[in-house]
Design an enzyme around this catalytic site. Sequence first.
Site, PDB file in Angstrom:
ATOM      1  N   HIS A  11       0.828  -1.206   0.000  1.00 33.81           N
ATOM      2  CA  HIS A  11       0.000   0.000   0.000  1.00 33.81           C
ATOM      3  C   HIS A  11       0.864   1.258   0.000  1.00 33.81           C
ATOM      4  O   HIS A  11       2.043   1.249   0.388  1.00 33.81           O
ATOM      5  CB  HIS A  11      -0.944   0.008   1.209  1.00 33.81           C
ATOM      6  CG  HIS A  11      -0.244   0.133   2.529  1.00 33.81           C
ATOM      7  ND1 HIS A  11       0.307   1.311   2.984  1.00 33.81           N
ATOM      8  CD2 HIS A  11       0.012  -0.782   3.496  1.00 33.81           C
ATOM      9  CE1 HIS A  11       0.853   1.132   4.167  1.00 33.81           C
ATOM     10  NE2 HIS A  11       0.706  -0.137   4.495  1.00 33.81           N
ATOM     11  N   GLU A 110      -1.957  -7.352   7.332  1.00 36.26           N
ATOM     12  CA  GLU A 110      -0.628  -7.147   7.890  1.00 36.26           C
ATOM     13  C   GLU A 110      -0.405  -7.985   9.145  1.00 36.26           C
ATOM     14  O   GLU A 110      -1.357  -8.422   9.803  1.00 36.26           O
ATOM     15  CB  GLU A 110      -0.420  -5.653   8.202  1.00 36.26           C
ATOM     16  CG  GLU A 110       0.960  -5.279   8.731  1.00 36.26           C
ATOM     17  CD  GLU A 110       2.139  -5.669   7.831  1.00 36.26           C
ATOM     18  OE1 GLU A 110       2.333  -6.892   7.607  1.00 36.26           O
ATOM     19  OE2 GLU A 110       2.859  -4.768   7.376  1.00 36.26           O
TER      20      GLU A 110
END
Length: 258
Positions: A11, A110
């Site tokens: 990201h 994550e």
Amino acid sequence: MSTPRVFIIRHGETAWSIDGRHTGSTDIPLTANGEKRVKATGKALIGDDRLIVPKKLAHIYVSPRKRAQRTFELLNLGTKGPLPWKRHGECESKPVPCDAEVEVTEDIREWDYGEYEGITSPQIREKRKQQGLEPNWDIWRDGCPGGESPADVNERCDRLIKDIRERFHAPALNKPKGDPDAERADVLIVAHGHILRAFAQRWTGLSLHEGPSFLLEAGGVGTLSYEHHNINEPAIILGSAFHVDLEDDAKLDKLENM
């Protein structure tokens, strides 16, 4: 016949990624600069004559975190059906057509940093020192108290790798040369720094603590594939060439020589 690939995209920049703060479950937005850089990545690397060829994508996996989903939106890929989340913002230009389905999966969220959520590596080392723990913290070896261990992350990565190989890559590699379906087997993953680095390690069969130290910048792109067109020889591509349609290239050469 091309060999199937997995493109991994981290990201874009956030306020915490600038500061080096570990961002797991905390859902914070991209910075304005982060959005700008992701748009530039999409324009540079996605297209029929670019690294990521939309018509070759079979499937897209995206993390459940908004920062990853917004990154995917800004890459400006058209998709098969609506996105599996409510859009986090608008895109300025017309999407690049793509028939791949988008799937949100917890397997690529994550690393759960537990007690280390929101703090930097120097702060973690100081915290461990105060707790009487080994201050030379290594996430690949030690994991995160109150969060995930390397074994937990291994399990998630291995599950996703198995899914990709069984659903998309093995069928494509077993198809005869010239079968158009064999050319549509690339996979795109949009997620986060630590989990994607772990994913790359597990792709090659290495444990998280024994492989080389990979880096993936905010908004960065990596490529995984196989050597010798063999699913039993997974590899990391250190340098990727852009796609060129040989038929179109031949037509162009013919026109230039007329």
